[in-house]
Design an enzyme around this catalytic site. Structure first.
Site, PDB file in Angstrom:
ATOM      1  N   LYS A 130       5.137   3.619  17.185  1.00 53.17           N
ATOM      2  CA  LYS A 130       5.169   2.578  16.144  1.00 53.17           C
ATOM      3  C   LYS A 130       6.337   2.809  15.201  1.00 53.17           C
ATOM      4  CE  LYS A 130       2.317   0.113  12.855  1.00 53.17           C
ATOM      5  NZ  LYS A 130       0.945  -0.097  12.380  1.00 53.17           N
TER       6      LYS A 130
ATOM      7  N   ASN B   1       0.835  -1.203   0.000  1.00 53.14           N
ATOM      8  CA  ASN B   1       0.000   0.000   0.000  1.00 53.14           C
ATOM      9  C   ASN B   1       0.863   1.243   0.000  1.00 53.14           C
ATOM     10  OD1 ASN B   1      -0.517   1.914   2.517  1.00 53.14           O
ATOM     11  ND2 ASN B   1       0.153  -0.087   3.340  1.00 53.14           N
TER      12      ASN B   1
ATOM     13  N   ASN C  68       5.759  -1.462  11.425  1.00 56.12           N
ATOM     14  CA  ASN C  68       4.968  -1.032  10.275  1.00 56.12           C
ATOM     15  C   ASN C  68       5.379  -1.859   9.044  1.00 56.12           C
ATOM     16  OD1 ASN C  68       3.344   0.711   8.579  1.00 56.12           O
ATOM     17  ND2 ASN C  68       3.565   2.254  10.179  1.00 56.12           N
TER      18      ASN C  68
ATOM     19  N   SER D 206       5.219   5.255   8.758  1.00 55.48           N
ATOM     20  CA  SER D 206       4.611   5.023   7.456  1.00 55.48           C
ATOM     21  C   SER D 206       5.604   5.437   6.377  1.00 55.48           C
ATOM     22  CB  SER D 206       3.338   5.847   7.296  1.00 55.48           C
ATOM     23  OG  SER D 206       2.991   5.887   5.926  1.00 55.48           O
TER      24      SER D 206
ATOM     25  N   ASN E 178       4.812   6.197   3.418  1.00 55.54           N
ATOM     26  CA  ASN E 178       4.093   6.865   2.333  1.00 55.54           C
ATOM     27  C   ASN E 178       3.863   8.358   2.541  1.00 55.54           C
ATOM     28  OD1 ASN E 178       3.775   4.368   0.928  1.00 55.54           O
ATOM     29  ND2 ASN E 178       2.256   3.812   2.481  1.00 55.54           N
ATOM     30  N   THR E 179       4.389   8.915   3.619  1.00 59.90           N
ATOM     31  CA  THR E 179       4.358  10.368   3.799  1.00 59.90           C
ATOM     32  C   THR E 179       5.811  10.826   3.769  1.00 59.90           C
ATOM     33  OG1 THR E 179       2.311  10.320   5.081  1.00 59.90           O
ATOM     34  CG2 THR E 179       3.743  12.233   5.406  1.00 59.90           C
TER      35      THR E 179
ATOM     36  N   PHE F 103      -1.930   8.094   4.204  1.00 65.21           N
ATOM     37  CA  PHE F 103      -2.750   8.677   5.289  1.00 65.21           C
ATOM     38  C   PHE F 103      -4.033   9.332   4.760  1.00 65.21           C
ATOM     39  CE2 PHE F 103       0.969   9.583   8.509  1.00 65.21           C
ATOM     40  CZ  PHE F 103       1.084   8.229   8.737  1.00 65.21           C
TER      41      PHE F 103
END
Ligand code: FMN
Length: 344
Positions: free
Chosen positions: A205, A108, A234, A171, A173-174, A112
């Site tokens: 996390k 993925n 993660n 994450s 993805n940011t 967010f």
């Protein structure tokens, strides 16, 4: 027959994100029931919270806190909603979610996407009529000028409706988010979050993609700033050998191929901490044996998401019952006695 066996072919005929939306919408129609009863041997206590079982739903499935009670009804011992950012945001362009069926994995790069903390707050306040443990995972908006302030505001805003809060800095993805894991930035962030005075346990996390010395540095920063637990881990930006055609899509990889990496990361955090701070194990957990192994490696609780895509939501109760059977077989009174035993 398991109901999910009927639902799965339909879900898999749709693209992954549409299937996810349909699943959440369907779950919203189901009136929440009292969660099932589990054997007392599964009760776990962490940061002053009593968990009925150690098997939780990882962040990202119920980002907007639409169905936490339904997930508890289905047998999860606790549910982590989010990641929620202060302002709503759309996330990355679609497609951004891929099932790697041959690998029992997911990639993925959602970025967010979420309805924002105020909307989720309202929902959590209205909906929570049943008992159950709900954690709220908070993050920073992509365009934020001050991401530390986003975490501070998030913790402060969501504390009243959360049993615990998770600071998600892992994450992939940011852009720039994982930079907050660097020691200086991490110390500044954690100190600021504690200053917010949320009066709820704070979990951190982390990513499984670690350089030498990272676990030691992060553990010290977490302990110095009175963080209550570390969630390991993660998704990974690495690509172990994969067979599916989506293998080279950008984003975070989760599910079965993440298991060895997440387990090794957990072991490194356990060794670095000597058991001084509780750990929560996540990544590629598929069955009761995986859960048991993670608990022996040092996890006080575990979470999962990707395996549910393949096995259905009944997986949480199946894993919990499997753990209870194993405790009975081995003559152990409580799952808490198993935590970290491989390091003894
Ligand atoms: C589609 C998807 C979205 C996710 N979104 C989030 C998120 O918003 N925040 C977060 O902390 N983790 C998120 N995760 C990571 C999971 O919480 C979990 O750490 C990871 O998937 C590894 O567990 P698993 O192998 O059991 O899926 C997401 C995972 C997936 C598959």
């Amino acid at each position: 027959m398991r109901i999910y066996a009927l639902f799965r072919p339909l879900a898999f005929a749709l693209n992954a994100e549409t299937a996810h939306r349909l699943t959440v919408k369907t779950l919203r129609l189901v009136p929440p029931r009292r969660p099932p009863d589990f054997p007392a041997s599964l009760r776990s206590s962490l940061a002053g919270i009593d968990f009925p079982t150690p098997v939780g739903l990882a962040a990202g499935f119920d980002k907007d806190a639409e169905v936490p009670e339904q997930m508890l009804s289905l047998g999860f011992g606790f549910v982590e909603v989010g990641t929620l950012t202060p302002l709503p945001q759309g996330g990355n362009p679609k497609p951004r979610l891929f099932r790697l069926r041959k690998d029992r994995a997911v990639i993925n790069r959602m970025g967010f996407n979420n309805c924002g903390q105020p909307a989720a707050y309202g929902r959590l306040q209205l909906d929570m009529r049943l008992p159950g443990i709900i954690g709220v995972n908070v993050g920073a908006n992509k365009d934020s000028k001050d991401s530390i302030a986003d975490y501070v505001n998030g913790v402060r805003a969501m504390a009243p409706v959360a049993n615990y809060l998770t600071i998600n800095i892992s994450s992939p993805n940011t852009p720039g988010l994982r930079g907050l894991q660097d020691e200086g930035a991490l110390r500044e962030l954690l100190a600021a979050v504690q200053e917010a005075g949320a009066k709820k346990p704070i979990f951190l996390k982390v990513a499984p993609d670690l350089e030498k010395g990272d676990p030691e540095r992060m553990i010290r920063a977490a302990i110095d700033n009175r963080i209550d637990a570390i969630i390991v881990s993660n998704t990974t930006v690495s690509r172990p050998p994969l067979r599916s055609r989506y293998a080279n899509e950008a984003g975070g990889l989760s599910g079965a191929p993440l298991k060895p990496l997440a387990l090794e990361a957990l072991r490194r955090f356990r060794r670095a901490s000597g058991g001084e701070i509780p750990l929560i194990g996540v990544g590629g957990i598929t069955d009761a044996d995986d859960a048991w192994e993670r608990i022996c490696a040092g996890a006080s609780l575990i979470q999962l998401y990707s395996a549910m895509v393949y096995e259905g939501p009944g997986i949480a109760a199946r894993i919990a019952r499997g753990l209870a059977r194993r405790l009975k077989r081995e003559g152990i009174a409580s799952i808490m006695e198993v935590v970290g035993t491989e390091h003894l």
